[in-house]
Design a protein around this motif. Sequence first.
Motif, short mmCIF file in Angstrom:
data_model
loop_
_atom_site.label_atom_id
_atom_site.label_comp_id
_atom_site.label_asym_id
_atom_site.label_seq_id
_atom_site.Cartn_x
_atom_site.Cartn_y
_atom_site.Cartn_z
N VAL A 1 0.87 -1.18 0.00
CA VAL A 1 0.00 0.00 0.00
C VAL A 1 0.90 1.23 0.00
O VAL A 1 1.84 1.33 0.80
CB VAL A 1 -0.92 -0.01 1.23
N GLU A 2 0.63 2.15 -0.93
CA GLU A 2 1.45 3.37 -1.03
C GLU A 2 0.53 4.57 -0.93
O GLU A 2 0.06 5.08 -1.94
CB GLU A 2 2.22 3.36 -2.35
N PRO A 3 0.23 5.02 0.30
CA PRO A 3 -0.74 6.11 0.45
C PRO A 3 -0.24 7.41 -0.19
O PRO A 3 0.96 7.71 -0.14
CB PRO A 3 -0.88 6.25 1.96
N VAL A 4 -1.18 8.14 -0.76
CA VAL A 4 -0.83 9.41 -1.40
C VAL A 4 -1.19 10.60 -0.52
O VAL A 4 -0.67 11.71 -0.72
CB VAL A 4 -1.53 9.55 -2.77
N LEU A 5 -2.06 10.39 0.44
CA LEU A 5 -2.54 11.52 1.24
C LEU A 5 -1.42 12.23 2.02
O LEU A 5 -1.42 13.47 2.09
CB LEU A 5 -3.64 11.04 2.20
N PRO A 6 -0.46 11.49 2.60
CA PRO A 6 0.56 12.18 3.41
C PRO A 6 1.37 13.22 2.63
O PRO A 6 1.85 14.19 3.24
CB PRO A 6 1.46 11.03 3.89
N SER A 7 1.53 13.04 1.34
CA SER A 7 2.35 14.01 0.58
C SER A 7 1.51 14.95 -0.27
O SER A 7 2.05 15.73 -1.07
CB SER A 7 3.33 13.25 -0.34
N LEU A 8 0.20 14.91 -0.10
CA LEU A 8 -0.68 15.65 -1.01
C LEU A 8 -0.44 17.16 -1.00
O LEU A 8 -0.60 17.84 -2.00
CB LEU A 8 -2.15 15.35 -0.66
N GLU A 9 -0.04 17.68 0.15
CA GLU A 9 0.15 19.14 0.26
C GLU A 9 1.61 19.54 0.04
O GLU A 9 2.00 20.66 0.35
CB GLU A 9 -0.33 19.63 1.64
N ASP A 10 2.42 18.65 -0.49
CA ASP A 10 3.85 18.93 -0.64
C ASP A 10 4.17 19.89 -1.78
O ASP A 10 5.33 20.29 -1.94
CB ASP A 10 4.64 17.63 -0.84
N GLY A 11 3.19 20.20 -2.62
CA GLY A 11 3.45 21.12 -3.72
C GLY A 11 4.25 20.47 -4.84
O GLY A 11 4.41 19.24 -4.88
N ILE A 12 4.74 21.33 -5.73
CA ILE A 12 5.40 20.80 -6.93
C ILE A 12 6.87 21.18 -6.99
O ILE A 12 7.51 21.03 -8.03
CB ILE A 12 4.69 21.28 -8.22
N GLY A 13 7.39 21.69 -5.88
CA GLY A 13 8.81 22.06 -5.85
C GLY A 13 9.68 20.88 -6.27
O GLY A 13 9.53 19.79 -5.74
N GLY A 14 10.56 21.13 -7.24
CA GLY A 14 11.48 20.08 -7.69
C GLY A 14 10.91 19.17 -8.76
O GLY A 14 11.65 18.37 -9.34
N LEU A 15 9.61 19.26 -9.01
CA LEU A 15 9.04 18.39 -10.05
C LEU A 15 9.25 19.00 -11.43
O LEU A 15 9.11 20.21 -11.63
CB LEU A 15 7.54 18.18 -9.81
#
Lengths: 455, 60
Positions: free
Chosen positions: A243-257
């Motif tokens: 299981v790889e939850p996405v919610l914990p990083s949802l507010e991390d923004g797009i910095g570095g992407l």
Amino acid sequence: MSNTASDIAAAIRSRRATACATTEAALARIAAENPAVNAFTDVTAARALARADAIDAQLAEGRDPGPLAGVPFAVKNLFDIAGLPTRAGSRINRERAPAPRDAFLARKMEEAGAILLGALNMGEYAYDFTGENAHDGPSRNPRDLARMTGGSSGGSGAAVAAGMVPVALGSDTNGSIRVPASLCGVFGLKPTYGRLSRAGTFPFVSSFDHLGPLAAGVTDLALAHDAMQGTDPEDPMQAQRPVEPVLPSLEDGIGGLRIAIAGGHFAQGGHRAAHDAVALAAKALGASRVVEFPEATRARAAAYVITAAEGAALHAERLCARAADFDPEVRDRLIGGLAIPAAWVARAQRFRRWYQARVLELFAEVDLILAPATPVRAPRLGQKTLEWDGQSLPLRPNLGLYTQPVSFIGLPVAAVPLWPDDGLPIGVQIIAAPWREDLALRAARVLERQGVARL
Amino acid sequence: MAKDPIEQAVETAAELHGLTLQAEWLEAATTALRTVAAAARLVEEFPLEDEAEYAPVFHA
């Protein structure tokens, strides 16, 4: 109260609202809206109210029902619901025995506290991009009832856009989550092929079939996606991943992407609004680089061949026995598909592997790629053609021109609704490398926070 | 005049599958197969090595 799943669950978990009152309000909204929108084909009111009672009892005892506590949801009617025949948009399947239990994903949603309200209209056997069903009538676009919802998860898009439920589950073989998300102006997520179990759902093209959520917001997509993960031995195609939850990083923004715009096939044809929407998203995300999916037009053609052949093979027996009971628009394509030479399919499958390898090379250079979701905004009900590069093309198979080259190789995609002018919404695809739903949703969340993508 | 090969293929396939094809379905089914044929032609034009693997099941 807000109508997003995250706000509803927060209110219920903190006991500012009850699951019973929330469910009753949702059922009342369905009763009021559904006669016009035609999103629901079955409403499971008694079951939902019993479930709501149980949720409220859990809370009264100090137990947490889960992150989707009391959140109403519904499923495309190709998902099994205990006690109902799984009609998959068809006349024929409604004669099947009632399903003995819910589909795996519906069970996972309820394990997280959500409450199933019923089954949703869809194009027959999912061979559809319009949302027009010959047996149940078309689902109607809540943004303009004279227009299509898109399909085949048309009821799912309509139910969310009309505010009947904050989350609806759909399936996406060639675009059937992303097309209605685009035309109805809601958020959608097609996860990586193999991420979520498909057990307990009626298939279409096994090697392209994905399931996923449509929702009122990006956080709701993340909540549903995380709730539905988990290994299911009953889907042999499911990948063995943790299981790889996405919610914990949802507010991390797009910095570095590294975010790019799809050129070539995805920049051609289509109405101006489709490309204006991509430009708006690109500006908001600071993307200017253009990359090209190699041979995307050919990939879409290969997906078309495989779909026609596999779909026909799946339904051959039913066609022979009950051809007159099919939607004619579906039946005639399936009959044509029976005559496809094996060599065409083999060639398309071999090309598929070549294409997959080339596209994956792109993701060494970029993290996300933006593309239009549909070539047009919601067409009028009954419309038969769309304009493409000055040609008039049949509408039904071509609404997926921009989605098919992506699902063909199973990449995860978030579809977000944009409003490039005063007209109807239109979607943008945020495409990521396999298993990187988290990145697609982070970018989607940035667009939502900025107000660029919204319901 | 020789029969349209696409239409002939639809009729033959229907017969092979034991499907009784009604006349009014034939034209639309032929049009559908013609569209698939155009797509297949596009795929066939792409050069692939003989060793190119078949991908019957995709795992991302």
